[in-house]
Enzyme design. Structure first.
Site, PDB file in Angstrom:
ATOM      1  N   HIS A  14      -1.833   2.472   7.397  1.00  0.00           N
ATOM      2  CA  HIS A  14      -1.775   2.899   7.338  1.00  0.00           C
ATOM      3  C   HIS A  14      -2.160   4.744   7.833  1.00  0.00           C
ATOM      4  O   HIS A  14      -2.554   4.489   9.040  1.00  0.00           O
ATOM      5  CB  HIS A  14      -1.851   3.172   5.543  1.00  0.00           C
ATOM      6  N   HIS A  39      -3.746   3.555  11.528  1.00  0.00           N
ATOM      7  CA  HIS A  39      -4.366   2.663  11.472  1.00  0.00           C
ATOM      8  C   HIS A  39      -4.397   1.699  10.594  1.00  0.00           C
ATOM      9  O   HIS A  39      -3.707   1.684  10.280  1.00  0.00           O
ATOM     10  CB  HIS A  39      -5.448   3.740  11.635  1.00  0.00           C
ATOM     11  N   HIS A  41      -6.546  -1.220   8.376  1.00  0.00           N
ATOM     12  CA  HIS A  41      -6.968  -2.560   7.384  1.00  0.00           C
ATOM     13  C   HIS A  41      -7.052  -3.575   6.557  1.00  0.00           C
ATOM     14  O   HIS A  41      -6.098  -4.229   6.921  1.00  0.00           O
ATOM     15  CB  HIS A  41      -8.138  -1.623   6.295  1.00  0.00           C
ATOM     16  N   HIS A  80       0.718  -7.479   6.325  1.00  0.00           N
ATOM     17  CA  HIS A  80       1.384  -7.050   7.727  1.00  0.00           C
ATOM     18  C   HIS A  80       2.520  -6.313   7.833  1.00  0.00           C
ATOM     19  O   HIS A  80       3.109  -6.158   8.385  1.00  0.00           O
ATOM     20  CB  HIS A  80       1.804  -7.784   8.543  1.00  0.00           C
ATOM     21  N   GLU A 126     -11.346  -1.527   0.891  1.00  0.00           N
ATOM     22  CA  GLU A 126     -11.115  -1.395   2.608  1.00  0.00           C
ATOM     23  C   GLU A 126     -11.533  -1.328   3.339  1.00  0.00           C
ATOM     24  O   GLU A 126     -10.842  -1.555   4.535  1.00  0.00           O
ATOM     25  CB  GLU A 126     -10.231   0.553   1.678  1.00  0.00           C
TER      26      GLU A 126
END
Length: 140
Positions: A14, A39, A41, A80, A126
């Protein structure tokens, strides 16, 4: 009152960006999370239900069924994926951990209401250091 929880995991990309802000303001507020190329997570999602134990099953809610609901309604849609572009229930939201937890609640709440239990908490981790917890709308 009994509380039961199920943990699921997903990986997603995101970027944090408010299109009503200038580029400068987005960078000031979101810093490296405003990276134009996104980027990612590795998230952990913990869903907690609360309720009474069913005397006939010994369950508050079948955790296998909870896992199936979470995978169908949430994980398969997030894992993903690009949270800004690919996820219908995040459309028009800045995909902060807060907004993701709120949207997950809305995605699963109705399906988890039974005579014996209800959704109690969404915990979304996160990063190793950052997580949010959402308990739904406060009752007046």
């Amino acid at each position: 009152m009994m509380y039961i929880s199920r943990r699921e995991r997903f990986s997603a990309a995101h970027k944090l960006w408010n299109y009503e802000f200038s580029d400068e303001k987005n960078i000031e507020i979101y810093d490296k999370c405003a990276n134009a190329n996104f980027h990612g997570h590795n998230y952990e999602l913990i869903v907690t239900l609360r309720g009474e134990i069913d005397k006939s099953t010994g369950y508050v809610f079948d955790l296998k069924k909870l896992s199936e609901i979470l995978n169908q309604r949430v994980i398969n849609k997030l894992d993903h994926k690009n949270l800004n572009l690919d996820v219908d229930f995040l459309k028009d939201l800045i995909p902060t951990a807060e907004n993701i937890a709120f949207a997950i609640w809305n995605e699963i709440e109705a399906e988890l209401k039974t005579a014996n239990c209800q959704l109690h908490k969404i915990k979304l981790i996160e990063t190793e250091n950052n997580f949010v917890e959402y308990y739904g709308q406060m009752q007046s």
